[in-house]
Design an enzyme around this catalytic site. Structure first.
Site, PDB file in Angstrom:
ATOM      1  N   SER A  15       0.828  -1.215   0.000  1.00  0.00           N
ATOM      2  CA  SER A  15       0.000   0.000   0.000  1.00  0.00           C
ATOM      3  C   SER A  15       0.864   1.268   0.000  1.00  0.00           C
ATOM      4  O   SER A  15       1.866   1.346   0.702  1.00  0.00           O
ATOM      5  CB  SER A  15      -0.904   0.001   1.237  1.00  0.00           C
ATOM      6  OG  SER A  15      -1.538   1.259   1.346  1.00  0.00           O
ATOM      7  N   LYS A  66     -13.892  -4.021   1.907  1.00  0.00           N
ATOM      8  CA  LYS A  66     -14.728  -2.832   1.684  1.00  0.00           C
ATOM      9  C   LYS A  66     -16.229  -3.085   1.846  1.00  0.00           C
ATOM     10  O   LYS A  66     -16.977  -2.181   2.199  1.00  0.00           O
ATOM     11  CB  LYS A  66     -14.479  -2.274   0.273  1.00  0.00           C
ATOM     12  CG  LYS A  66     -13.177  -1.504   0.139  1.00  0.00           C
ATOM     13  CD  LYS A  66     -13.075  -0.892  -1.262  1.00  0.00           C
ATOM     14  CE  LYS A  66     -11.847  -0.024  -1.363  1.00  0.00           C
ATOM     15  NZ  LYS A  66     -11.784   0.711  -2.633  1.00  0.00           N
ATOM     16  N   ASN A  87     -14.657   2.902   2.168  1.00  0.00           N
ATOM     17  CA  ASN A  87     -13.184   2.917   2.101  1.00  0.00           C
ATOM     18  C   ASN A  87     -12.554   3.805   3.163  1.00  0.00           C
ATOM     19  O   ASN A  87     -11.337   3.838   3.301  1.00  0.00           O
ATOM     20  CB  ASN A  87     -12.688   3.341   0.703  1.00  0.00           C
ATOM     21  CG  ASN A  87     -12.733   4.849   0.537  1.00  0.00           C
ATOM     22  OD1 ASN A  87     -13.635   5.511   1.049  1.00  0.00           O
ATOM     23  ND2 ASN A  87     -11.766   5.400  -0.154  1.00  0.00           N
ATOM     24  N   ASP A 102     -13.957   7.116  -2.678  1.00  0.00           N
ATOM     25  CA  ASP A 102     -13.415   6.718  -3.987  1.00  0.00           C
ATOM     26  C   ASP A 102     -14.083   7.504  -5.133  1.00  0.00           C
ATOM     27  O   ASP A 102     -13.397   8.080  -5.983  1.00  0.00           O
ATOM     28  CB  ASP A 102     -13.619   5.219  -4.241  1.00  0.00           C
ATOM     29  CG  ASP A 102     -12.608   4.373  -3.474  1.00  0.00           C
ATOM     30  OD1 ASP A 102     -11.491   4.852  -3.227  1.00  0.00           O
ATOM     31  OD2 ASP A 102     -12.948   3.218  -3.125  1.00  0.00           O
ATOM     32  N   ARG A 152     -17.876  -6.280 -19.963  1.00  0.00           N
ATOM     33  CA  ARG A 152     -17.778  -7.623 -20.564  1.00  0.00           C
ATOM     34  C   ARG A 152     -19.024  -8.426 -20.223  1.00  0.00           C
ATOM     35  O   ARG A 152     -19.658  -9.024 -21.090  1.00  0.00           O
ATOM     36  CB  ARG A 152     -16.516  -8.324 -20.021  1.00  0.00           C
ATOM     37  CG  ARG A 152     -16.393  -9.769 -20.419  1.00  0.00           C
ATOM     38  CD  ARG A 152     -15.113 -10.360 -19.916  1.00  0.00           C
ATOM     39  NE  ARG A 152     -15.004 -10.345 -18.456  1.00  0.00           N
ATOM     40  CZ  ARG A 152     -13.965 -10.817 -17.795  1.00  0.00           C
ATOM     41  NH1 ARG A 152     -12.929 -11.300 -18.441  1.00  0.00           N
ATOM     42  NH2 ARG A 152     -13.938 -10.779 -16.470  1.00  0.00           N
TER      43      ARG A 152
HETATM   44  P1  NAP Z   1     -13.275  -5.551  -9.880  1.00  0.00           P
HETATM   45  O1  NAP Z   1     -14.358  -5.245  -8.924  1.00  0.00           O
HETATM   46  O2  NAP Z   1     -12.683  -6.906  -9.898  1.00  0.00           O
HETATM   47  O3  NAP Z   1     -13.855  -5.237 -11.364  1.00  0.00           O
HETATM   48  C1  NAP Z   1     -13.108  -5.558 -12.509  1.00  0.00           C
HETATM   49  C2  NAP Z   1     -13.784  -5.027 -13.774  1.00  0.00           C
HETATM   50  O4  NAP Z   1     -12.904  -5.276 -14.883  1.00  0.00           O
HETATM   51  C3  NAP Z   1     -15.104  -5.704 -14.120  1.00  0.00           C
HETATM   52  O5  NAP Z   1     -15.925  -4.784 -14.808  1.00  0.00           O
HETATM   53  C4  NAP Z   1     -14.644  -6.841 -15.064  1.00  0.00           C
HETATM   54  O6  NAP Z   1     -15.642  -7.268 -15.962  1.00  0.00           O
HETATM   55  C5  NAP Z   1     -13.554  -6.128 -15.833  1.00  0.00           C
HETATM   56  N1  NAP Z   1     -12.551  -7.044 -16.389  1.00  0.00           N
HETATM   57  C6  NAP Z   1     -11.544  -7.646 -15.733  1.00  0.00           C
HETATM   58  N2  NAP Z   1     -10.805  -8.408 -16.578  1.00  0.00           N
HETATM   59  C7  NAP Z   1     -11.380  -8.283 -17.803  1.00  0.00           C
HETATM   60  C8  NAP Z   1     -11.077  -8.805 -19.089  1.00  0.00           C
HETATM   61  N3  NAP Z   1     -10.042  -9.617 -19.292  1.00  0.00           N
HETATM   62  N4  NAP Z   1     -11.884  -8.449 -20.134  1.00  0.00           N
HETATM   63  C9  NAP Z   1     -12.928  -7.612 -19.948  1.00  0.00           C
HETATM   64  N5  NAP Z   1     -13.259  -7.087 -18.747  1.00  0.00           N
HETATM   65  C10 NAP Z   1     -12.494  -7.412 -17.684  1.00  0.00           C
HETATM   66  O7  NAP Z   1     -12.047  -4.547  -9.710  1.00  0.00           O
HETATM   67  P2  NAP Z   1     -12.047  -3.036  -9.153  1.00  0.00           P
HETATM   68  O8  NAP Z   1     -11.777  -3.053  -7.706  1.00  0.00           O
HETATM   69  O9  NAP Z   1     -13.253  -2.347  -9.668  1.00  0.00           O
HETATM   70  O10 NAP Z   1     -10.708  -2.450  -9.838  1.00  0.00           O
HETATM   71  C11 NAP Z   1     -10.623  -2.297 -11.231  1.00  0.00           C
HETATM   72  C12 NAP Z   1      -9.379  -1.491 -11.606  1.00  0.00           C
HETATM   73  O11 NAP Z   1      -9.422  -0.203 -11.023  1.00  0.00           O
HETATM   74  C13 NAP Z   1      -8.053  -2.120 -11.145  1.00  0.00           C
HETATM   75  O12 NAP Z   1      -7.108  -1.954 -12.188  1.00  0.00           O
HETATM   76  C14 NAP Z   1      -7.661  -1.275  -9.947  1.00  0.00           C
HETATM   77  O13 NAP Z   1      -6.259  -1.204  -9.765  1.00  0.00           O
HETATM   78  C15 NAP Z   1      -8.205   0.082 -10.358  1.00  0.00           C
HETATM   79  N6  NAP Z   1      -8.521   0.966  -9.213  1.00  0.00           N
HETATM   80  C16 NAP Z   1      -7.915   2.197  -9.138  1.00  0.00           C
HETATM   81  C17 NAP Z   1      -8.222   3.044  -8.092  1.00  0.00           C
HETATM   82  C18 NAP Z   1      -7.549   4.402  -7.999  1.00  0.00           C
HETATM   83  O14 NAP Z   1      -7.586   5.007  -6.926  1.00  0.00           O
HETATM   84  N7  NAP Z   1      -6.962   4.917  -9.064  1.00  0.00           N
HETATM   85  C19 NAP Z   1      -9.136   2.645  -7.106  1.00  0.00           C
HETATM   86  C20 NAP Z   1      -9.757   1.401  -7.213  1.00  0.00           C
HETATM   87  C21 NAP Z   1      -9.433   0.559  -8.277  1.00  0.00           C
HETATM   88  P3  NAP Z   1     -16.665  -8.462 -15.566  1.00  0.00           P
HETATM   89  O15 NAP Z   1     -17.742  -7.831 -14.750  1.00  0.00           O
HETATM   90  O16 NAP Z   1     -17.159  -8.964 -16.869  1.00  0.00           O
HETATM   91  O17 NAP Z   1     -15.874  -9.480 -14.800  1.00  0.00           O
END
Ligand code: NAP
Length: 277
Positions: A15, A66, A87, A102, A152
């Site tokens: 982190s 979370k 968060n 967030d 997706r």
């Molecule tokens: P999550 O709940 O697991 O959601 C993942 C999302 O990505 C879902 O919509 C999933 O689609 C899609 N996905 C994953 N692999 C895929 C693939 N191969 N093809 C098509 N769609 C795909 O994850 P999350 O917590 O929302 O985080 C998502 C991203 O945001 C990560 O990269 C994380 O590091 C980033 N993030 C950044 C911040 C920041 O502060 N900048 C904060 C939080 C998260 P399905 O529904 O079809 O599975």
């Protein structure tokens, strides 16, 4: 007496929050420390009781806690309840109150890149996972009505729109549909993990029909410039990476704990250094 803050997660060793917040506590000369706490899911309930007993002043919550944390708090603000995830927790005179910074952090950050009102903008959200949920519900809560979602698994996008308690006029679309109509969006936000290290050559959609007036935003910050952002830059569009969301969710948490909205440029420098420049 020194105040104790922290972040709970599993895993948590990588982190960036401890360095970011401890730098702020030093900068603002506050007698406070921020620690990373590795807590296994089955120990979460005991950990929260312990935090309450020793009077931890506040903490951030990350994966995988979370959602589970909601049932362990004394109160949860309305937007966080609709998102279904917390968060940031504030110890308000012995009561643990949950927030979600967030989505607000994202909005705070993206407003600085937009040259038109966010409320009037047509937005495309790519993804329907946890981060998408926080951004979508928070956008709707402040009156951003035109937010379409492509994911997706389309059913998850439909479910997200259906679960939103705030007024909206959103549609769940297929990738083919959005790729053809890309020019109509003022802001495109990637919230999927597609393009994240080590899969840096992947992009969630083709930007062939992108307008140069569109702002393209990716909440990924490793790498700082994903393929999606590189493609958007080539089309002459304005781009925005995930550092802004991360820094601003932290800034809003810091403000809830201390009453000070901190210097986000300073926070960005700490985070970029930690990411390797
Ligand atoms: P999550 O709940 O697991 O959601 C993942 C999302 O990505 C879902 O919509 C999933 O689609 C899609 N996905 C994953 N692999 C895929 C693939 N191969 N093809 C098509 N769609 C795909 O994850 P999350 O917590 O929302 O985080 C998502 C991203 O945001 C990560 O990269 C994380 O590091 C980033 N993030 C950044 C911040 C920041 O502060 N900048 C904060 C939080 C998260 P399905 O529904 O079809 O599975």
């Amino acid at each position: 007496m020194e105040k104790v803050y922290g972040v709970i997660g599993c895993p948590i060793a990588h982190s960036m929050s401890p360095e970011m917040h401890n730098d702020l506590f030093d900068f603002y000369q506050l007698q406070s420390r921020y620690h990373a706490f590795h807590i296994e899911p089955e120990k979460l309930s005991d950990a929260i009781k312990g935090f309450k007993a020793i009077g931890v002043s506040g903490f951030n919550v990350t994966v995988p806690h979370k959602i589970a944390i909601l049932d362990l708090l004394d109160e949860v603000e309305a937007v966080a309840l609709n998102i279904g995830a917390v968060n940031t927790v504030v110890n308000e005179e012995g009561r643990l109150v949950g927030y979600n910074t967030d989505g607000q952090g994202y909005i705070h950050s993206i407003k600085q890149k937009m040259n038109q009102s966010l409320e009037q903008s047509r937005v495309l959200l790519i993804g329907a996972g946890g981060a998408a949920r926080a951004i979508y519900i928070t956008l709707a809560s402040i009156g951003v009505l035109n937010v379409d979602i492509v994911n997706r698994t389309k059913e998850k996008a439909v479910e997200l729109i259906g679960s939103c308690q705030y007024k909206n006029s959103s549609t769940a679309l297929t990738i083919k549909e959005v790729e053809q109509a890309l020019g109509q969006y003022d802001l495109i936000i990637n919230t999927t993990s597609i393009g994240m290290h080590p899969h840096v050559e992947e992009s969630p959609i083709s930007l062939e029909n992108l307008s140069e007036n569109t702002v393209v935003s990716d909440i990924i910050y490793n790498p700082l410039k994903t393929k999606l952002l590189k493609d958007a830059e080539q089309k002459g569009a304005t781009i925005d990476n995930g550092i802004g969301m991360f820094v601003n969710q932290g800034a809003l948490a810091f403000e809830k704990w201390t009453g000070i909205f901190p210097d986000t440029t300073r926070m960005e420098t700490v985070v970029k250094k930690k990411l390797g420049g």
